[in-house]
Motif scaffolding. Structure first.
Motif, PDB file in Angstrom:
ATOM      1  N   PRO A 138      23.972  24.987  57.726  1.00  0.00           N
ATOM      2  CA  PRO A 138      24.138  25.731  56.466  1.00  0.00           C
ATOM      3  C   PRO A 138      22.967  26.664  56.179  1.00  0.00           C
ATOM      4  N   PHE A 139      22.412  27.278  57.233  1.00  0.00           N
ATOM      5  CA  PHE A 139      21.246  28.150  57.089  1.00  0.00           C
ATOM      6  C   PHE A 139      21.418  29.393  57.960  1.00  0.00           C
ATOM      7  N   GLU A 140      20.793  30.476  57.536  1.00  0.00           N
ATOM      8  CA  GLU A 140      20.782  31.699  58.345  1.00  0.00           C
ATOM      9  C   GLU A 140      19.490  32.462  58.075  1.00  0.00           C
ATOM     10  N   ASN A 141      18.751  32.776  59.150  1.00  0.00           N
ATOM     11  CA  ASN A 141      17.482  33.509  59.036  1.00  0.00           C
ATOM     12  C   ASN A 141      16.580  32.890  57.962  1.00  0.00           C
ATOM     13  N   ALA A 142      16.501  31.556  57.966  1.00  0.00           N
ATOM     14  CA  ALA A 142      15.856  30.846  56.860  1.00  0.00           C
ATOM     15  C   ALA A 142      14.492  30.255  57.193  1.00  0.00           C
ATOM     16  N   PHE A 143      14.207  30.011  58.480  1.00  0.00           N
ATOM     17  CA  PHE A 143      13.022  29.224  58.819  1.00  0.00           C
ATOM     18  C   PHE A 143      12.056  29.982  59.731  1.00  0.00           C
ATOM     19  N   ASP A 144      10.778  29.755  59.472  1.00  0.00           N
ATOM     20  CA  ASP A 144       9.732  30.297  60.338  1.00  0.00           C
ATOM     21  C   ASP A 144       9.575  29.466  61.602  1.00  0.00           C
ATOM     22  N   ALA A 145       9.945  28.188  61.523  1.00  0.00           N
ATOM     23  CA  ALA A 145       9.794  27.291  62.667  1.00  0.00           C
ATOM     24  C   ALA A 145      10.857  26.200  62.617  1.00  0.00           C
ATOM     25  N   ILE A 146      11.340  25.815  63.798  1.00  0.00           N
ATOM     26  CA  ILE A 146      12.298  24.713  63.926  1.00  0.00           C
ATOM     27  C   ILE A 146      11.801  23.771  65.013  1.00  0.00           C
ATOM     28  N   THR A 147      11.835  22.479  64.712  1.00  0.00           N
ATOM     29  CA  THR A 147      11.476  21.455  65.688  1.00  0.00           C
ATOM     30  C   THR A 147      12.697  20.607  66.022  1.00  0.00           C
ATOM     31  N   SER A 148      12.695  20.070  67.230  1.00  0.00           N
ATOM     32  CA  SER A 148      13.729  19.130  67.667  1.00  0.00           C
ATOM     33  C   SER A 148      13.058  18.131  68.607  1.00  0.00           C
TER      34      SER A 148
END
Length: 254
Positions: A106-116
């Motif tokens: 439910p996000f688009e162009n929202a985060f500076d960083a993503i971890t997994s």
């Protein structure tokens, strides 16, 4: 043992029921202490700043998120498991927790960083669904946003896989059987948890095994550029003998 794990095709929806109340017991070795140093390594690789917005994709019980959140302006954890999200809520902290499907973020162009962390991708039996999860990760990143993906290292798994193990914890007996489906390029595990003669829980797990080249190509198809690849949280280079395949990079700018 009377139990014989089935070794047929991977269950297509195992992720919907494989992360219940017994999961934290079976994976108790993945604890807060180890998560602290792993989160610190991720933060360093990502160059996290106090102004950043961060998403921990497949956050589980929030053990990494709780250490990452103080480093950024805004932190979100997303997971499909209500059980694990409830554990994450107990830790509180400066986070927002969302129940969701990584194939439909439910996000688009929202985060500076993503971890997994801890191989939280590659769950789906249909390859287009695994690619969809990567495409959604890319869509959720801002242009130029950074990613940190911790995944199993396929050559290491093939070399060190333990076919069967048995252990006890908290009064429960945990029996695990593991096998590789070479045709599907998946590593599978059957888990059975018992207390005395009673079966408390039983489920299957199945994850896609990617080579480094396959994973790099998957990311590239979704406008994600690889910067570094590591074989562990100690910063060692990625080789066939290292336990993890940690990939860092950024989303291409528009």
């Amino acid at each position: 043992m009377a139990w014989a794990a089935k070794t047929g095709a991977a269950l297509s929806n195992w992720h919907e029921h494989g992360f219940g109340t017994l999961y934290p017991i079976v994976y108790a070795h993945r604890d807060m202490a180890s998560a602290k140093s792993e989160a610190a390594f991720a933060a360093k690789c990502l160059g996290l700043k106090p102004s950043d917005c961060l998403l921990d994709l497949g956050c589980g019980g929030g053990r990494h998120l709780v250490h990452l959140a103080p480093r950024v302006r805004y932190a979100v954890g997303l997971d499909f498991s209500d059980v694990l999200l409830a554990l994450a809520r107990k830790d509180g902290g400066h986070t927002t927790l969302v129940r969701g499907d990584m194939r439909m973020l439910p996000f688009e162009n929202a985060f500076d960083a993503i971890t997994s962390f801890f191989t939280s991708l590659g769950y789906f039996s249909r390859e287009e669904e695994n690619e969809r999860a990567i495409a959604e990760l890319a869509r959720a990143l801002k242009p130029g946003g950074r990613f940190f993906i911790d995944y199993l290292n396929a050559p290491h798994v093939e070399r060190t896989l333990v076919p069967e193990s048995f252990r006890e914890r908290d009064g429960l007996a945990i029996h695990e059987r593991r096998w590789i489906d070479s045709a599907a390029r998946r590593v599978n595990k059957a888990v059975r948890v018992t207390r005395g003669a009673d079966t408390v829980g039983e489920w299957r797990e199945s994850v896609r095994m990617y080579t480094e080249a396959e994973f790099r190509a998957l990311l590239a198809r979704n406008a994600l550029t690889v910067i570094r690849a590591f074989g562990g949280f100690d910063g060692s280079p990625l080789t066939a003998t290292q336990p993890r395949m940690i990939i860092t990079g950024h989303k291409e700018k528009a």
